[in-house]
Design an enzyme around this catalytic site. Sequence first.
Site, PDB file in Angstrom:
ATOM      1  N   GLY B 201       0.825  -1.211   0.000  1.00 37.47           N
ATOM      2  CA  GLY B 201       0.000   0.000   0.000  1.00 37.47           C
ATOM      3  C   GLY B 201       0.851   1.248   0.000  1.00 37.47           C
ATOM      4  N   LYS B 204       2.004   6.126   4.268  1.00 39.47           N
ATOM      5  CA  LYS B 204       1.336   6.613   5.489  1.00 39.47           C
ATOM      6  C   LYS B 204       0.832   5.434   6.317  1.00 39.47           C
ATOM      7  CE  LYS B 204      -2.691   9.419   6.697  1.00 39.47           C
ATOM      8  NZ  LYS B 204      -3.812   8.570   6.260  1.00 39.47           N
ATOM      9  N   VAL B 205       0.125   4.548   5.665  1.00 38.46           N
ATOM     10  CA  VAL B 205      -0.382   3.382   6.393  1.00 38.46           C
ATOM     11  C   VAL B 205       0.765   2.435   6.741  1.00 38.46           C
ATOM     12  CG1 VAL B 205      -1.970   1.431   6.333  1.00 38.46           C
ATOM     13  CG2 VAL B 205      -2.636   3.597   5.309  1.00 38.46           C
ATOM     14  N   GLY B 206       1.778   2.404   5.876  1.00 41.05           N
ATOM     15  CA  GLY B 206       2.959   1.577   6.159  1.00 41.05           C
ATOM     16  C   GLY B 206       3.553   1.928   7.515  1.00 41.05           C
ATOM     17  N   GLU B 223       5.446  -3.323   0.949  1.00 42.14           N
ATOM     18  CA  GLU B 223       5.583  -3.078  -0.483  1.00 42.14           C
ATOM     19  C   GLU B 223       4.873  -1.762  -0.748  1.00 42.14           C
ATOM     20  OE1 GLU B 223       6.704  -5.214  -3.196  1.00 42.14           O
ATOM     21  OE2 GLU B 223       7.784  -6.377  -1.687  1.00 42.14           O
ATOM     22  N   CYS B 258       2.048   0.569  -8.567  1.00 41.63           N
ATOM     23  CA  CYS B 258       3.228   1.004  -7.816  1.00 41.63           C
ATOM     24  C   CYS B 258       4.484   1.055  -8.674  1.00 41.63           C
ATOM     25  CB  CYS B 258       3.455   0.089  -6.618  1.00 41.63           C
ATOM     26  SG  CYS B 258       3.437  -1.649  -7.062  1.00 41.63           S
TER      27      CYS B 258
END
Lengths: 489, 488
Positions: B201, B204-206, B223, B258
Amino acid sequence: MASEDGKEVFDAEAARLLLKDLRANFATGKTRSYEWRVSQLKSLLKLATDHEEDIVHALRSDLSKPTLETVVYEIALFKSSCEFILKKLKQWMMPEKVKNSIITFPSSSEIVPEPLGVVLVISAWNYPFLLSLDPVIGAIAAGNAVVLKPSEVAPATSTLLAKLLGEYMDNLAVKVVEGAIPETSALLEHKWDKIFYTGNTKVGRIVLTAAAKHLTPVALELGGKCPVIVDSNINLKVATNRIIAGKWGLNNGQACIAADHIITTKDFAPKLIDTLKVGLEKFFGNDPLMSEDLSCIVNSNHFSRLTKLLDEDRVSGKIVHGGQRNKINLRISPTILLDVPEDSLIMKEEIFGPLLPIITVENLEDSFNIINSREKPLAAYLFTNNKTLVEKFARNVTAGGLLINDIALHLTNPHLPFGGVGESGMGSYHGRFSFDTFTHKKAVLYRPFIGDVTARYPPYTPEKQGLLRALLSGNIFNIILALFRWLKS
Amino acid sequence: MGSKDAKKEEAFDAEAARSLVNDLRGRFASGKTKSCEWRVSQLKAMLKFTNEHEKDIIDALRSDLSKPMVESFITEIAMLKASCEFTLKGLKRWMMPEKVKTSITTFPSSAEIVPEPLGVVLVISAWNYPFLLALDPVIGAIAAGNAVVLKPSEIAPATSSLLAKLVGEYMDSSAVKVVEGAIPETSALLEQKWDKIFYTGNGKVGRIVLAAAARFLTPVALELGGKCPVFVDSDVNVKVMARRVIAGKWGLNNGQACVSADHIITTKDFAPKLIDALKVELEKFYGNDPLKSEDLSRIVNSNHFARLAKLLDDDKVSGKIVLGGQIESKDLKIAPTILLDVPEDSLIMNEEIFGPLLPVITVDRLEDSFRSYNLKEKPLAAYLFTNKKKLKEEFVRNVSAGGLLINDIGLHLANPHLPFGGVGESGMGSYHGKFSFDTFSHKKPVLYRSFGGDASARYPPYAPWKLKLLKALLDGSIFGIIRALLGW
C-alpha cells in the site's frame, strides 16, 4: 559529541548535523569503493591487534572479564570475522546473474548489491568490544557510512572504542557517539537507512517504534531464556564441562546465548547435579567468589536484579549449590537450583547471570512442547546421543538457532546466520549475512528493443487476447494456432 | 468475522480479532500447516478456483476498476497462476534443509539451515491489483507453512467479497482466513500479535503498520511505491520505446500501479520527438477519444479522482499540458495526459501520481540527472531507455531504487528469479518466487556436535597455554595451532 571536559550535549540537533555530514560523505561515493572498504576493515584488524592489552584492560575494568574470555571470545572472534569478510568481499560485491522467465524473453537479469546508505549500530554491554565492531564490519563491508553507539554500561570499552576508531578509521564516514539514553534518543529521532540493535526486548521495541516513523528497516539481536535439554544418554563429563563453559564461562551467564536453564528427567537430575558440582569446583575452585576466571556482575542494578531472583520465597529453598554473593565486588557464585516453580520470577524473565535452574520432567520429549509454548529464545540446546531425539528436536523446536551437544559455539561458524525469531529478534548476521543485512539487493532486468510482442498493446482485440493467453500457457501448439489467427486478423 | 452476515450485526472488533488469532495459533500448533501435503493442497486449490472462476474475477475487477479484460487476465490472473505454479515446482526443494560449511572453530561438527514457518501471519492487500496483490503474498505464506489471515482492500469491494467467497469455499478455512473490512477491522487486526505482517500500500499506512508491529516485535514486509522515474535517451528505437512507455503507464491500470512510470526525464533536444511519438502511439492504442476507450481502467474512486484533478488544476501546471487533460467526473475518467516541464516544486512532482498524468521533465544531460535523483526518496523502480552500454552501466551503478529495468517498464516483476521489493521509502523486504517463501520463513541454523574432540583448552582454570592454543585455533593458522599444541 558527548565530550568529557566541555559542556557539549549531543542532542537532536547535533544528531541531525551528524547525519547530514555522513549523508554528504556517502553521496560522494567514497564508501562504495572496494579499496575504501578493505582499508577500513584492515584498520579494524590492526587496532584489534595493536591494542589487545588495552582491550583486555577495558573489559577487565567493565566486567572483570577473564583475560582468556576477552582474548578468545571478543578479540579473536572479531578478528576471524574480519578476515573471513576480507577474503570474500570482492565476491560478495559482484552482481549475481539470475535466470530469466519466458514472460520477459528476451532479457537478462541480475541482482546488484548496494549499500543502504547511513546506518546506526547500537551495541550491548556484555561483549562490548565484539558486539560493537562485529556489526560495524558488516556495515562497512556493504559500503555504508556508519555511526556506532557503544553501551554506556561498559564505559571503559566505550571510551576505548571512541578513541581507537577515531585514530584508526576514516572519521568522515565512521563515527562513534558515546552516551546514554539522551544521546541514543537523539540519534533515534532521525532517519537512518538501517538500524542494528543488540540488547533487550524493552529497548528493542523503543528502537522499532522510532524506526517506524521513518520506515527504517531494523535488525534486532535480542535474547531469551535459552533452554538446555539434557538426556541421560550422553557423555556426562563432556556434557557437564560444556554446560559449565556455556553458562559461567560466558561472561558468568551474562550472554544472550548462555544456557539459561536446564530441563532434564527426574531420574537423571541428581547425577547431573553431582557432576556439575564436581566440574564447578575443578574449574573455579572451592571459593568461586575469589576465582579470577569468572566475570563479575556488570553493575549494582543487575546485582540487585539477580539477588531478587534468588531471594524470592519459593525459590531460595531450591538452591542445591552456591548462592553466595559479595555485594561490594558484585560477585555471585555459580548457583544451581532444582525445580523452582514455573511461575517464579527466575523462570519468567531471562536470567542473564550465574543462576542455573534445573527443571525436571517425566518424559524428555515433553520439554519440546514446553519450550514451544513460551517465547522463542535466541538459542536452544540439546545434549544427547539419541539420533531420533535429535531429529525431533531439530524439526520441532523453534528458536533463533539450535545446537546439539554444546552451547553457544554455533555463533562461531560464519556460514550460519546468527539471529533471533519472535521475541529473540529479527534479521541475522555473521559472515555473508553481515554483508547482506546492510545491503539492498537491487533487481536489474535488461531488455533489448527487439522482440517486441505487439500483442501486448491496445486496442485489445480477441485475436491478441488469444495469442497472449497461449503465450502465457506455454503450450507450443496453442501458441502456433493463436499466432496464426492473430497474424490473419 | 467479516460483517457480511446479514443475520447478525457482528462487528469485527479487537476481541473478535484476538479470538481469530488464538484459533489460528491452535491450528498452527497442531502442525497441520507444516506438512508438504497441506501446502501443496492449498496452492492447488488456489489454482483451481482461479481457473474455474476466471470470469467472476474479471467481472469483479471490471466492477471495482473498470479494468480491461486483457489487463485482468494478464497482469492479475495469469501472473497469479504463474506464481502458484512456480512455487509448486520449487516447494519441495525449498523446504529441504540446506547443508552449509563448517568452520575449524567447531570441528568436528556438521551444520545446516532449516527453513521453518513463522507461525500465524497477516497479509494486508491493496486496491489496484486487488486479486494478485492479495493472493501472491498468501502463496508465499502458505508455501512457507504458515497459517494466514488475508485482509483485502475495501476500496475494491467486489474483489474483496469474491476473495472471501472463493477462499472460504476452496481452501482450508481453519488455517486460511479472509477478514473483510476497512479501518476499524484493520485496526482490530493490528492490535494482535502476528508472527509476520506483509503490507502492500502507501507510506502513510505503512508507518502505522510498522508502529503497531513494533509493540510485539513483529517483523514486517512493506511493499510501497514512489515516483518511479523513466529516463529516456535519444539513442533508442523510438516507436518501441513509446509503446512500452504507454504500456507501462496507461496500460498498467491507467497509471495506478506502484511500478508504473510516474514521470519521464529526457533531454531538451529529444523531448519534442518523444512527445510526438507518444501522441501517435496513444492514438493508435486508445483512439482519438480516449475517455471512451474500453482499454483503459477508470480512476478507482472519487477521492482519487479529486486528488488527480487537483494535481492538474494547479496554476503552474495546467498551462503545461501538451496532450489530454480531459476529465469526465461522472465515470471517473481522466484521459492520458502529458505535461511538459512542470515546476520542480509543484504538487504533481512531489507526490506519487498514481494516475494517468505523465510529466515530462527536460534536462541538459541525462547522466547529471542520475546523480541528482539519488538525493530524493528511493522509488520502487527506476527505468532507462537507451541503446548506449555506458549509460546503462552508469544508471545501474548510480541510481538506487527497489529494482531497475532497462528498455521496458514494469516487466521485471514477472521474473520470479528476481526479488521484488522496495528500499527506503518504497518499502522493506521482498517477494516473488523463492523470495516469497523466504519472507515468511525463519531460517533456523542447526549445528550438530558429537562428544568426541573436546578441547580441554576451553575450560578454566585459564592458563597461558590454553590462551595461546585457542587464539591459534581462531586464527585458523595450522602452524600456529601446532606451535601452541607443542607448548611454544
